[in-house]
Design an enzyme around this catalytic site. Structure first.
Site, PDB file in Angstrom:
ATOM      1  N   ARG A 146      -7.617   4.007  -5.004  1.00 39.89           N
ATOM      2  CA  ARG A 146      -9.066   3.962  -4.728  1.00 39.89           C
ATOM      3  C   ARG A 146      -9.541   5.291  -4.176  1.00 39.89           C
ATOM      4  O   ARG A 146      -8.782   6.041  -3.567  1.00 39.89           O
ATOM      5  CB  ARG A 146      -9.364   2.887  -3.687  1.00 39.89           C
ATOM      6  CG  ARG A 146      -9.177   1.485  -4.166  1.00 39.89           C
ATOM      7  CD  ARG A 146      -9.805   0.506  -3.180  1.00 39.89           C
ATOM      8  NE  ARG A 146      -9.754  -0.848  -3.717  1.00 39.89           N
ATOM      9  CZ  ARG A 146      -8.829  -1.739  -3.384  1.00 39.89           C
ATOM     10  NH1 ARG A 146      -7.890  -1.436  -2.512  1.00 39.89           N
ATOM     11  NH2 ARG A 146      -8.833  -2.939  -3.937  1.00 39.89           N
ATOM     12  N   LYS A 181       0.797  -1.242   0.000  1.00 35.66           N
ATOM     13  CA  LYS A 181       0.000   0.000   0.000  1.00 35.66           C
ATOM     14  C   LYS A 181       0.822   1.281   0.000  1.00 35.66           C
ATOM     15  O   LYS A 181       0.329   2.344   0.373  1.00 35.66           O
ATOM     16  CB  LYS A 181      -1.025   0.051   1.152  1.00 35.66           C
ATOM     17  CG  LYS A 181      -1.876  -1.169   1.349  1.00 35.66           C
ATOM     18  CD  LYS A 181      -2.431  -1.750   0.089  1.00 35.66           C
ATOM     19  CE  LYS A 181      -3.453  -0.887  -0.584  1.00 35.66           C
ATOM     20  NZ  LYS A 181      -3.848  -1.466  -1.899  1.00 35.66           N
TER      21      LYS A 181
END
Ligand code: A3P
Length: 325
Positions: A278, A57
């Site tokens: 996202r 991430k």
């Protein structure tokens, strides 16, 4: 001189030397005795020159994609087992041996100028990895990307929600990060997956136990996200890869994606898939404050470590410690 059939001999050996049950693969070409019994059909050149170790991430897929545009850099092929990353050093794949690992890489056409690499983002925080990686790839360069560990934790939580993880769907982020020892086991598992990779300085110290500081590059993930052209310039310098590849031509900012993407012909772009970058609500100020406190000690240690290594301080680290003081 007595001997036994191979399996019984192995059983006897490991009975006498139980510590050696866990294999530690080394490059067969680094030891003459091994090289002499290594098949003539095989090569030791199908091994990476550098690893992108994550953590997850932080932008590791973007870095992988940008590196793959370079004419002299080749990524490992995708793994059918993990659907993407090879994850050799971090789990049971390690027991499949180095032939299995080497099959992910092409035979380089020119060993000195071709740069093979692989990216497995869980390498960063998996305890067994630095020792195993250094045994097989002692001269490899190691690239890690760091973002604010609070943002990393939140991104992981959102990732789990997007994958319909019932725990992430049933608990708020605040409940996940503040879970305690009396919390349900599944909640504690998500709690750990969110927080544990962010203990950056502890993980880095482990890598530095096996690799020289000069072999390590720490990329500021915020900068990778906002100024990838500059970051790719420093990555190329660090690797010593030629020819110099001009990312100004290769990358462009895609307004609708909100991220940098590969520039294609006729004004088109190729961006990472929708699982990267996202859109989700900002973290609540409560969770931000909680995590800033939670990571304070580790971030102070990271600051000391980076100063000791003479590495530049990521902007998010400076800001976070400044806001906390
Ligand atoms: P979010 O989806 O939470 O925004 P990784 O590939 O290591 O899993 O990291 C995913 C993160 O990379 C994304 O997290 C996104 O913020 C970041 N990122 C950085 N540069 C990007 C890019 N050019 N395209 C898409 N995502 C990028």
């Amino acid at each position: 001189l007595q001997t036994l059939p191979p399996v019984r001999l192995a059983e006897k050996y490991f009975h006498i030397f139980p510590d050696e049950r866990d294999p530690l693969w080394q490059n067969p070409c680094h030891d003459k005795r091994h090289k002499d019994i290594w098949s003539k059909e095989k090569t030791c050149d199908r091994l990476p020159k550098f690893l992108v170790i994550g953590p997850q991430k932080t932008g590791s897929t973007a870095l992988h994609a940008f590196l793959s545009l370079h004419p002299a850099i080749t990524a490992s092929s995708f793994s059918p087992v993990t659907f993407e990353e090879v994850q050799f050093f971090s789990g049971s794949n390690y027991l499949r041996g180095i032939d299995w690992y080497m099959d992910f890489f092409p035979v380089p056409s020119n060993v000195s100028t071709d740069f093979l690499f692989e990216k497995s983002a869980n390498y960063y925080d998996t305890e067994s990895v630095p020792k195993r990686a250094a045994a097989l790839l002692p001269r490899a360069k190691i690239i890690t990307i760091l973002i604010n560990p609070a943002d990393r934790a939140y991104s992981w939580y959102q990732h789990q929600r997007a994958h319909q993880d019932p725990v992430a769907l049933n608990y708020t982020f605040q409940q996940v990060i503040s879970a305690g020892s009396s919390s349900p086991a599944a909640l504690l598992t998500l709690h750990r997956r969110c927080l544990q990779p962010g203990y950056y300085s502890s993980h880095l110290e482990r890598w530095l136990h096996y690799y020289q500081p000069s072999q390590l590059l720490i990329v500021d993930g915020l900068q990778l996200r906002s100024k990838p052209v500059q970051v790719m310039e420093s990555v190329q310098k660090f690797l010593g890869v030629t020819p110099f590849f001009n990312y100004t031509q290769a990358l462009t900012f895609d307004e609708s994606k909100g991220f940098w993407c590969q520039r294609l012909d006729a004004g088109r772009t190729r961006c990472l898939g929708k699982s990267k970058g996202r859109k989700y609500h900002d973290m609540t100020p409560e969770s931000r404050a909680f995590l800033s406190e939670h990571y304070r000690e580790q971030n102070v240690e990271l600051l000391r470590l980076l100063k000791r290594l003479g590495q530049p301080l990521p902007s998010w680290l400076r800001d976070d410690l400044h806001n906390a003081s």
